[in-house]
Motif scaffolding. Structure first.
Motif, PDB file in Angstrom:
ATOM      1  N   ARG A   1      66.182 -12.468 101.336  1.00 44.33           N
ATOM      2  CA  ARG A   1      65.985 -11.304 101.452  1.00 44.33           C
ATOM      3  C   ARG A   1      65.349 -10.908 103.068  1.00 44.33           C
ATOM      4  O   ARG A   1      64.604 -12.078 103.405  1.00 44.33           O
ATOM      5  N   SER A   2      65.758  -9.813 103.646  1.00 44.45           N
ATOM      6  CA  SER A   2      65.347  -9.735 104.956  1.00 44.45           C
ATOM      7  C   SER A   2      63.907  -9.597 105.030  1.00 44.45           C
ATOM      8  O   SER A   2      63.066  -9.088 104.394  1.00 44.45           O
ATOM      9  N   PRO A   3      63.321  -9.664 106.518  1.00 44.88           N
ATOM     10  CA  PRO A   3      61.731  -9.508 106.662  1.00 44.88           C
ATOM     11  C   PRO A   3      61.712  -7.939 106.430  1.00 44.88           C
ATOM     12  O   PRO A   3      60.574  -7.565 105.900  1.00 44.88           O
ATOM     13  N   GLY A   4      62.458  -7.189 106.775  1.00 45.02           N
ATOM     14  CA  GLY A   4      62.310  -5.446 106.410  1.00 45.02           C
ATOM     15  C   GLY A   4      62.246  -5.413 104.980  1.00 45.02           C
ATOM     16  O   GLY A   4      61.331  -4.405 104.656  1.00 45.02           O
ATOM     17  N   TRP A   5      62.734  -6.040 104.102  1.00 42.73           N
ATOM     18  CA  TRP A   5      62.557  -5.740 102.606  1.00 42.73           C
ATOM     19  C   TRP A   5      61.183  -5.983 102.542  1.00 42.73           C
ATOM     20  O   TRP A   5      60.535  -5.373 101.479  1.00 42.73           O
ATOM     21  N   TYR A   6      60.520  -7.156 102.845  1.00 44.36           N
ATOM     22  CA  TYR A   6      59.178  -7.298 102.610  1.00 44.36           C
ATOM     23  C   TYR A   6      58.288  -6.156 103.038  1.00 44.36           C
ATOM     24  O   TYR A   6      57.271  -5.913 102.345  1.00 44.36           O
ATOM     25  N   ARG A   7      58.391  -5.926 104.369  1.00 48.14           N
ATOM     26  CA  ARG A   7      57.640  -5.027 105.118  1.00 48.14           C
ATOM     27  C   ARG A   7      57.823  -3.669 104.496  1.00 48.14           C
ATOM     28  O   ARG A   7      56.781  -2.766 104.395  1.00 48.14           O
ATOM     29  N   MET A   8      58.912  -3.301 103.990  1.00 48.69           N
ATOM     30  CA  MET A   8      59.247  -1.734 103.419  1.00 48.69           C
ATOM     31  C   MET A   8      58.218  -1.597 101.851  1.00 48.69           C
ATOM     32  O   MET A   8      57.560  -0.556 101.886  1.00 48.69           O
ATOM     33  N   LEU A   9      58.061  -2.911 101.400  1.00 41.62           N
ATOM     34  CA  LEU A   9      57.297  -2.786  99.953  1.00 41.62           C
ATOM     35  C   LEU A   9      55.847  -3.128 100.262  1.00 41.62           C
ATOM     36  O   LEU A   9      55.088  -3.345  99.544  1.00 41.62           O
ATOM     37  N   GLY A  10      55.405  -3.639 101.493  1.00 40.86           N
ATOM     38  CA  GLY A  10      54.023  -4.040 102.018  1.00 40.86           C
ATOM     39  C   GLY A  10      53.623  -5.310 101.763  1.00 40.86           C
ATOM     40  O   GLY A  10      52.390  -5.672 101.594  1.00 40.86           O
ATOM     41  N   TYR A  11      54.691  -6.332 101.572  1.00 40.74           N
ATOM     42  CA  TYR A  11      54.266  -7.558 101.132  1.00 40.74           C
ATOM     43  C   TYR A  11      54.333  -8.761 102.380  1.00 40.74           C
ATOM     44  O   TYR A  11      55.152  -8.238 103.413  1.00 40.74           O
ATOM     45  N   GLU A  12      53.639  -9.631 102.407  1.00 39.55           N
ATOM     46  CA  GLU A  12      53.939 -10.677 103.396  1.00 39.55           C
ATOM     47  C   GLU A  12      55.169 -11.195 103.389  1.00 39.55           C
ATOM     48  O   GLU A  12      55.667 -11.645 102.405  1.00 39.55           O
ATOM     49  N   VAL A  13      55.851 -11.272 104.545  1.00 35.12           N
ATOM     50  CA  VAL A  13      57.019 -12.088 104.729  1.00 35.12           C
ATOM     51  C   VAL A  13      57.408 -13.427 103.813  1.00 35.12           C
ATOM     52  O   VAL A  13      56.566 -14.100 104.404  1.00 35.12           O
ATOM     53  N   GLY A  14      58.294 -13.409 102.949  1.00 37.08           N
ATOM     54  CA  GLY A  14      58.411 -14.615 102.594  1.00 37.08           C
ATOM     55  C   GLY A  14      57.451 -15.113 101.401  1.00 37.08           C
ATOM     56  O   GLY A  14      57.421 -16.214 100.983  1.00 37.08           O
ATOM     57  N   ILE A  15      56.670 -14.098 100.995  1.00 36.36           N
ATOM     58  CA  ILE A  15      55.785 -14.515  99.915  1.00 36.36           C
ATOM     59  C   ILE A  15      56.165 -14.640  98.567  1.00 36.36           C
ATOM     60  O   ILE A  15      55.592 -15.446  97.868  1.00 36.36           O
ATOM     61  N   PHE A  16      57.383 -14.317  98.461  1.00 33.39           N
ATOM     62  CA  PHE A  16      57.961 -14.390  96.842  1.00 33.39           C
ATOM     63  C   PHE A  16      58.791 -15.811  96.984  1.00 33.39           C
ATOM     64  O   PHE A  16      59.543 -16.156  97.890  1.00 33.39           O
TER      65      PHE A  16
END
Length: 340
Positions: A40-55
């Motif tokens: 998943r791209s960093p933008g996917w995490y940022r769009m949903l408000g999560y820390e990048v790579g947390i999942f």
């Protein structure tokens, strides 16, 4: 497809791709059907408000953030596409953000490669934020409906406080979540109850078949628990059940599902584990439980039945096998594991 970039080396193309993905505001995803890995791209995490790579980078991450009311519709659409029953994958639904609220997105994707057996080898897609547009559409729809029903004048509709409506909707949604939570939790042990387990098992069986992933189950109960109750009393028995559940919960993965089946009997769902792998995990649980001192000089043991789900299995077939396995474990001396 047009070739916008032409690089002489893989490292150059990787650098370009990663730079682009980091800049894209919306979220892209890349599913490897061979391994189950999802990038998943960093933008996917940022769009949903999560820390990048947390999942974890798997399909469970995606499925677990889909709004419960949208889940069945999304899975049906996804399965129709990957099974060739639909020519395109394009759907709107809600995804859970880091603050617990939900964001409306539109999900577009295309299969890039197939395996020899015809199943998906690679699929690439993107999530696009349509939240504000969706809310505006819903608000217009509500107002039009009220107008058509003749319940309000146009002047009164204009005076509706949108924020107040949103607050009321949020309060109602929270109440619904609270009721749903209580109906799915065992009050004594605070783990999932039988009703919740049955729903989860149906969901995991479908998910296992959808992605061609293994799925195993374990059932266990406390050996001679009646003797414990008779010796120490039911209050102590309840205390033992609570401590056992906390012990097991801390020794399983986050994606495993643990529930009370009834009395002193419990069940575990192990997504993505083969029978061989589930037996290893279950043996560790059996040992951990048998060595755990509940209180000074008080120990318990458990008997376990394990099985792996097969493509042709019905839910009844699965339960029949783990029940038979548990019966064998108890018949063969207890504090042991049997599998079918």
């Amino acid at each position: 497809m047009n070739d916008t970039y032409k690089h002489s080396e893989v490292t150059e193309s990787d650098t370009t791709l990663n730079a682009i993905l980091d800049l894209i505001v919306e979220g892209t995803w890349d599913w490897n059907g061979e391994t189950g890995h999802v990038t998943r791209s960093p933008g996917w995490y940022r769009m949903l408000g999560y820390e990048v790579g947390i999942f974890l980078e798997n399909v469970f991450t995606w499925e677990n953030i889909i709004h419960p009311d949208d889940y069945k519709r999304v899975m049906t659409h996804f399965e129709q596409y990957i099974n060739g029953q639909s020519t395109q994958y394009l759907i709107e639904y809600r995804c859970k953000k880091s603050d617990g609220s939900y964001l409306w997105i539109i999900d577009r994707a295309k299969i890039q490669a197939y395996k020899a057996d015809g199943t998906v080898a690679r699929m690439i897609g993107a999530h696009h934020n349509i939240h504000n547009k969706k809310l505006a559409q819903d608000e217009v729809s509500k107002l039009n409906k009220l107008l058509q029903q003749g319940n309000m004048s146009l002047d009164n509709l204009i005076k509706i406080n949108a924020k107040e409506l949103e607050k009321k909707n949020q309060e109602l949604e929270e109440k619904i979540k609270e009721v749903a939570l209580l109906s799915n939790i065992d009050p004594l042990t605070s783990i999932a109850n039988r009703r919740s387990f049955e729903k989860e098992l149906q969901k995991e069986v479908l998910r296992s078949r959808r992605y061609n992933h293994p799925l195993s189950l374990t059932i266990f109960d406390i050996d001679l628990f009646k003797n414990v109750n008779d010796t120490y009393g039911h209050k102590k028995g309840d205390d033992i059940l609570q401590k056992l559940c906390k012990l097991v919960s801390t020794n399983i993965r986050e994606l495993d599902f643990f529930a009370r089946w009834g009395g002193e009997e419990f069940v575990l769902i192990f997504p993505e584990l083969t029978l061989k792998q589930a037996l290893v995990v279950t043996e560790k649980l059996r040992t951990t439980i048998s060595q755990y001192e509940i209180e000074p000089d008080l120990y318990i043991t458990c008997s376990f039945g394990v099985t792996e789900c097969k493509d042709e299995d019905s839910i009844e077939d699965i339960f029949q096998r783990i029940d038979n396995s548990l019966y064998q474990a108890k018949s063969n001396g207890r504090n042991r594991i049997e599998s079918l």
